[in-house]
Scaffold this motif. Sequence first.
Motif, PDB file in Angstrom:
ATOM      1  N   GLN A 261     -14.688   5.695   9.873  1.00 36.10           N
ATOM      2  CA  GLN A 261     -13.488   4.924   9.614  1.00 36.10           C
ATOM      3  C   GLN A 261     -13.079   5.139   8.155  1.00 36.10           C
ATOM      4  OE1 GLN A 261     -11.871   3.144  12.013  1.00 36.10           O
ATOM      5  NE2 GLN A 261     -13.440   3.843  13.478  1.00 36.10           N
ATOM      6  N   VAL A 262     -11.791   5.408   7.938  1.00 31.67           N
ATOM      7  CA  VAL A 262     -11.280   5.670   6.595  1.00 31.67           C
ATOM      8  C   VAL A 262     -10.173   4.669   6.301  1.00 31.67           C
ATOM      9  CG1 VAL A 262     -10.223   7.355   5.047  1.00 31.67           C
ATOM     10  CG2 VAL A 262     -11.814   8.119   6.819  1.00 31.67           C
ATOM     11  N   GLN A 263     -10.294   3.997   5.172  1.00 34.82           N
ATOM     12  CA  GLN A 263      -9.287   3.044   4.736  1.00 34.82           C
ATOM     13  C   GLN A 263      -9.012   3.257   3.253  1.00 34.82           C
ATOM     14  OE1 GLN A 263      -7.558   0.952   6.559  1.00 34.82           O
ATOM     15  NE2 GLN A 263      -8.652   1.224   8.493  1.00 34.82           N
ATOM     16  N   GLU A 264      -7.807   2.895   2.827  1.00 35.78           N
ATOM     17  CA  GLU A 264      -7.441   2.971   1.417  1.00 35.78           C
ATOM     18  C   GLU A 264      -7.210   1.562   0.888  1.00 35.78           C
ATOM     19  OE1 GLU A 264      -4.113   5.531   0.919  1.00 35.78           O
ATOM     20  OE2 GLU A 264      -5.187   7.359   1.522  1.00 35.78           O
ATOM     21  N   TYR A 265      -7.693   1.327  -0.322  1.00 35.77           N
ATOM     22  CA  TYR A 265      -7.589   0.012  -0.956  1.00 35.77           C
ATOM     23  C   TYR A 265      -7.062   0.191  -2.368  1.00 35.77           C
ATOM     24  CZ  TYR A 265     -10.776  -1.213   2.852  1.00 35.77           C
ATOM     25  OH  TYR A 265     -11.362  -1.380   4.078  1.00 35.77           O
ATOM     26  N   ARG A 266      -6.430  -0.847  -2.846  1.00 37.56           N
ATOM     27  CA  ARG A 266      -5.984  -0.888  -4.241  1.00 37.56           C
ATOM     28  C   ARG A 266      -6.484  -2.187  -4.859  1.00 37.56           C
ATOM     29  NH1 ARG A 266      -2.682   1.767  -7.578  1.00 37.56           N
ATOM     30  NH2 ARG A 266      -1.683   0.625  -9.277  1.00 37.56           N
ATOM     31  N   PHE A 267      -7.368  -2.057  -5.818  1.00 39.93           N
ATOM     32  CA  PHE A 267      -7.926  -3.223  -6.501  1.00 39.93           C
ATOM     33  C   PHE A 267      -8.493  -2.749  -7.826  1.00 39.93           C
ATOM     34  CE2 PHE A 267     -11.308  -1.315  -4.133  1.00 39.93           C
ATOM     35  CZ  PHE A 267     -12.416  -1.417  -4.943  1.00 39.93           C
ATOM     36  N   CYS A 268      -9.078  -3.638  -8.562  1.00 42.52           N
ATOM     37  CA  CYS A 268      -9.635  -3.277  -9.865  1.00 42.52           C
ATOM     38  C   CYS A 268     -11.079  -3.734  -9.940  1.00 42.52           C
ATOM     39  CB  CYS A 268      -8.813  -3.886 -11.006  1.00 42.52           C
ATOM     40  SG  CYS A 268      -8.712  -5.673 -10.991  1.00 42.52           S
ATOM     41  N   TRP A 269     -11.944  -2.838 -10.418  1.00 37.79           N
ATOM     42  CA  TRP A 269     -13.309  -3.197 -10.731  1.00 37.79           C
ATOM     43  C   TRP A 269     -13.309  -3.983 -12.048  1.00 37.79           C
ATOM     44  CZ3 TRP A 269     -16.781  -2.086  -7.045  1.00 37.79           C
ATOM     45  CH2 TRP A 269     -16.522  -1.034  -6.180  1.00 37.79           C
ATOM     46  N   PRO A 270     -14.385  -4.689 -12.323  1.00 34.76           N
ATOM     47  CA  PRO A 270     -14.474  -5.363 -13.622  1.00 34.76           C
ATOM     48  C   PRO A 270     -14.354  -4.347 -14.763  1.00 34.76           C
ATOM     49  CG  PRO A 270     -16.166  -6.188 -12.141  1.00 34.76           C
ATOM     50  CD  PRO A 270     -15.528  -5.019 -11.459  1.00 34.76           C
ATOM     51  N   GLN A 271     -13.569  -4.691 -15.760  1.00 35.99           N
ATOM     52  CA  GLN A 271     -13.375  -3.901 -16.974  1.00 35.99           C
ATOM     53  C   GLN A 271     -12.611  -2.601 -16.711  1.00 35.99           C
ATOM     54  OE1 GLN A 271     -17.153  -3.215 -18.807  1.00 35.99           O
ATOM     55  NE2 GLN A 271     -17.756  -5.374 -18.744  1.00 35.99           N
ATOM     56  N   ILE A 272     -11.994  -2.457 -15.551  1.00 35.89           N
ATOM     57  CA  ILE A 272     -11.224  -1.245 -15.237  1.00 35.89           C
ATOM     58  C   ILE A 272      -9.870  -1.673 -14.693  1.00 35.89           C
ATOM     59  CG2 ILE A 272     -11.058   0.749 -13.699  1.00 35.89           C
ATOM     60  CD1 ILE A 272     -13.930   1.225 -13.977  1.00 35.89           C
ATOM     61  N   ALA A 273      -8.847  -0.958 -15.079  1.00 36.11           N
ATOM     62  CA  ALA A 273      -7.510  -1.271 -14.593  1.00 36.11           C
ATOM     63  C   ALA A 273      -7.413  -1.035 -13.093  1.00 36.11           C
ATOM     64  CB  ALA A 273      -6.474  -0.420 -15.338  1.00 36.11           C
ATOM     65  N   GLU A 274      -6.413  -1.635 -12.481  1.00 34.65           N
ATOM     66  CA  GLU A 274      -6.227  -1.503 -11.041  1.00 34.65           C
ATOM     67  C   GLU A 274      -6.023  -0.038 -10.667  1.00 34.65           C
ATOM     68  OE1 GLU A 274      -3.788  -3.990  -7.693  1.00 34.65           O
ATOM     69  OE2 GLU A 274      -2.697  -3.313  -9.459  1.00 34.65           O
ATOM     70  N   ALA A 275      -6.663   0.373  -9.600  1.00 38.47           N
ATOM     71  CA  ALA A 275      -6.609   1.773  -9.180  1.00 38.47           C
ATOM     72  C   ALA A 275      -6.643   1.836  -7.660  1.00 38.47           C
ATOM     73  CB  ALA A 275      -7.757   2.572  -9.790  1.00 38.47           C
ATOM     74  N   ASP A 276      -6.442   3.052  -7.133  1.00 39.30           N
ATOM     75  CA  ASP A 276      -6.469   3.294  -5.690  1.00 39.30           C
ATOM     76  C   ASP A 276      -7.810   3.917  -5.316  1.00 39.30           C
ATOM     77  OD1 ASP A 276      -3.589   2.715  -4.766  1.00 39.30           O
ATOM     78  OD2 ASP A 276      -3.278   4.041  -6.479  1.00 39.30           O
ATOM     79  N   TYR A 277      -8.380   3.446  -4.183  1.00 36.07           N
ATOM     80  CA  TYR A 277      -9.672   3.942  -3.732  1.00 36.07           C
ATOM     81  C   TYR A 277      -9.600   4.208  -2.235  1.00 36.07           C
ATOM     82  CZ  TYR A 277     -11.464   2.250  -8.188  1.00 36.07           C
ATOM     83  OH  TYR A 277     -11.673   2.041  -9.525  1.00 36.07           O
ATOM     84  N   GLU A 298      -5.441   9.481  -8.945  1.00 36.50           N
ATOM     85  CA  GLU A 298      -4.681  10.680  -9.302  1.00 36.50           C
ATOM     86  C   GLU A 298      -3.986  11.278  -8.085  1.00 36.50           C
ATOM     87  OE1 GLU A 298      -4.066  11.742 -12.237  1.00 36.50           O
ATOM     88  OE2 GLU A 298      -5.313  10.215 -13.198  1.00 36.50           O
ATOM     89  N   ARG A 299      -4.688  11.248  -6.955  1.00 43.55           N
ATOM     90  CA  ARG A 299      -4.072  11.792  -5.747  1.00 43.55           C
ATOM     91  C   ARG A 299      -2.862  10.962  -5.324  1.00 43.55           C
ATOM     92  NH1 ARG A 299      -7.350  11.471  -0.327  1.00 43.55           N
ATOM     93  NH2 ARG A 299      -6.149   9.541  -0.123  1.00 43.55           N
ATOM     94  N   LYS A 300      -3.003   9.634  -5.397  1.00 44.83           N
ATOM     95  CA  LYS A 300      -1.893   8.766  -5.024  1.00 44.83           C
ATOM     96  C   LYS A 300      -0.732   8.935  -5.992  1.00 44.83           C
ATOM     97  CE  LYS A 300      -1.971   6.175  -2.119  1.00 44.83           C
ATOM     98  NZ  LYS A 300      -1.616   6.324  -0.686  1.00 44.83           N
ATOM     99  N   ARG A 301      -1.085   9.110  -7.293  1.00 43.86           N
ATOM    100  CA  ARG A 301      -0.028   9.339  -8.270  1.00 43.86           C
ATOM    101  C   ARG A 301       0.696  10.653  -7.961  1.00 43.86           C
ATOM    102  NH1 ARG A 301      -2.939   9.101 -12.474  1.00 43.86           N
ATOM    103  NH2 ARG A 301      -2.647   6.873 -12.882  1.00 43.86           N
ATOM    104  N   ALA A 302      -0.089  11.663  -7.605  1.00 50.58           N
ATOM    105  CA  ALA A 302       0.521  12.947  -7.251  1.00 50.58           C
ATOM    106  C   ALA A 302       1.370  12.810  -5.985  1.00 50.58           C
ATOM    107  CB  ALA A 302      -0.556  14.008  -7.059  1.00 50.58           C
ATOM    108  N   GLU A 303       0.877  12.017  -5.012  1.00 52.85           N
ATOM    109  CA  GLU A 303       1.647  11.806  -3.791  1.00 52.85           C
ATOM    110  C   GLU A 303       2.952  11.088  -4.093  1.00 52.85           C
ATOM    111  OE1 GLU A 303      -0.901   9.748  -1.151  1.00 52.85           O
ATOM    112  OE2 GLU A 303      -2.100  11.513  -0.618  1.00 52.85           O
ATOM    113  N   ARG A 304       2.865  10.069  -4.982  1.00 53.88           N
ATOM    114  CA  ARG A 304       4.089   9.359  -5.340  1.00 53.88           C
ATOM    115  C   ARG A 304       5.054  10.282  -6.071  1.00 53.88           C
ATOM    116  NH1 ARG A 304       0.388   4.965  -6.032  1.00 53.88           N
ATOM    117  NH2 ARG A 304      -0.007   5.546  -8.192  1.00 53.88           N
TER     118      ARG A 304
END
Length: 666
Positions: A261-277, A298-304
């Motif tokens: 199963q593959v899912q994409e999430y957007r959240f932020c780890w502690p001490q890191i800015a919000e990113a796509d995973y 980076e991939r999502k940024r490239a896709e956008r």
Amino acid sequence: MAELDTLLQTLDECHKSLLRTPGASRRTQHIERIKEITRAVCDDQARLPEEGRVSTRGGDHKFNAQILLARIISEYTRELIAKVDAEGSFLYTNASHLETLGYRQFHLMRTNIIDLAADGHKASVKEHLQRALTQGHALDTLCLRHSAGTICWIESSAMRMKVAGTYQLVLIGRDVTARKLAEDALRASEARHRAVLRAIPDLLLQVNANGLILEQAATSRAETAAGAERWIGRRIQDVVPTVGPALLEQITTTLETDRPQVQEYRFCWPQIAEADYEARAVVSAPGEVLVMWRDITERKRAERAEHESRERYRQMFEETGAVVLLVDQATRQIVDANPAAISFYGYARTVLTSMTLDQITVLARHRLDRTLQWFVNGEHTFFMYKHRVAAGTVFNVEMHASPIEIHGQRLLYCIVQDVTDRIREENARRMSEMHLEIMAEHQPAIVWTVDQDLVVSSISGSGMQGTELSSTATVGLSLRERFKARPDHPILVGHNRALEGEASSYELVSNQRRFRSYVAPSRDSTGTIIGCMGVSYDITERVQLEQAIQASEQKYRLLVEQCRDAIIVVLPDQEHITVNAAAVELLGYTSDECARLCLSDLLLATTLDPDARSAHATTWHEGRLRHKDGHMIHVHVSAWSIVDGSSLIMIRPGAAGLVDPPWNAS
């Protein structure tokens, strides 16, 4: 049996020493086997007949423990058993050496064990022997050379024993080459997998069905920032609370379906800015799931960025008013057309995209291929064609094309512009310019153009004949250089006024010839003044004629005014007249009063033929004039026609009946 007991006691001491050494537990079974074999041999010795027993009494026939041990090893074990002296020279070897190392016993008896060591491993063999001599025992894995040249790994257990006051070593070895190779292969595989894990930008988590993190692997930016070393034993819902429920549902679905199963999430780890995973979950064990986290920011940024680029392209392609075609470089197939192209060519999109460029271009195939190849090679960026639309009309078009690549397909991005009206206008302008040029060449005038810096760009006309002007000597020079004129010279003044938008004219005298020049501003299609255009006429002959006419008029006027006969000039409208001084005296009217009278008001009766004036008659006729005071005057009348349509009537008073004057009127 005393020496046999001594042998068993020595084995016990070695066994105890081995147990005190790290890793010696693996050798316990080996030592126990030796004891068991030794006891079995002793039992067999007791059951042997008297003549078959080994004598245990003193002298040369007393029981020798070393011989007994060698006999036991030779008959009952496949392990390598050898006895060496303190220097490592073989004193005894069993038959297993031939099978394992390929050496016969008689060969080894003349060899040192250090010489059997493989290249680079002699020091380790020497160290193994030295440690056994000093410590009483040693356990190492030795790298020996097979007689065939291959490498053999032997696990050697060395035990010290004292014989006749000198130390000797008993070596018990086992061939572990296969295990060593397997261990090396395993270590290499582990190293490769460890390198792969280090290279993978993923965070690997082993999670059970309840979301409990069992293991984690790899290093990543997210793992370092979030402190992944503390995740083991924690629930994944607590580690990433923002997406925990969705992630737990993904884990449950993976276990239920047994499919990744593959899912994409957007959240932020502690001490890191919000990113796509991206979280990819696969079943790794019963009730356990391997979750692979990957940073796809980076991939999502490239896709956008690609989406924005596609959107810009769609707007440029679909919403532009220009006619745009996408043409395959190899097949000339029209791949796509924008709405403006659909409207221009009059075909439906499906029809137009099923056609090739040859079907809409009025041009030979080989010439079309050559021009398109120019576009592909970048030799040209535009070319003029004739395109036929669905209605059958042929238009002149200017096609700008450049090579592009979309999804691996090499295309030509073609912008088509209808230039039919422009070409028609250009043809008309060229014809007009040609006519003007012909007229200028045959017109007795000089025509020229200058730019904003008053540099002559062209000059022509038959009026240059007989002057110092010529096209080759004038074009490219400024008016100041050509004529060496002062700033207040009429030429510069007139052209400067034209550059300001005001037409002007001036006269010049050059080489005893007079020219009349007209200068006007020259404008482009936007109305911007880009220079001046002038024309100059040679008016020398006209001026001379005007001067001659003026002199003639002066003479005529003097003759009329000084004539003693009355002269009446009838203007072309036949309504008004002018008179000389003699007529004023004869009639009694002033000049202004006569100007308001007609000939019929003065000349009452005459035999003058009205048509005689047109024949330039010189015959005198009788007539009567009315004086201002009303009395009649008998006169002789003669008339002449003038070129401008006026009539000149000469009147002389005379007696009644007098017809011909006494003098010649001509």
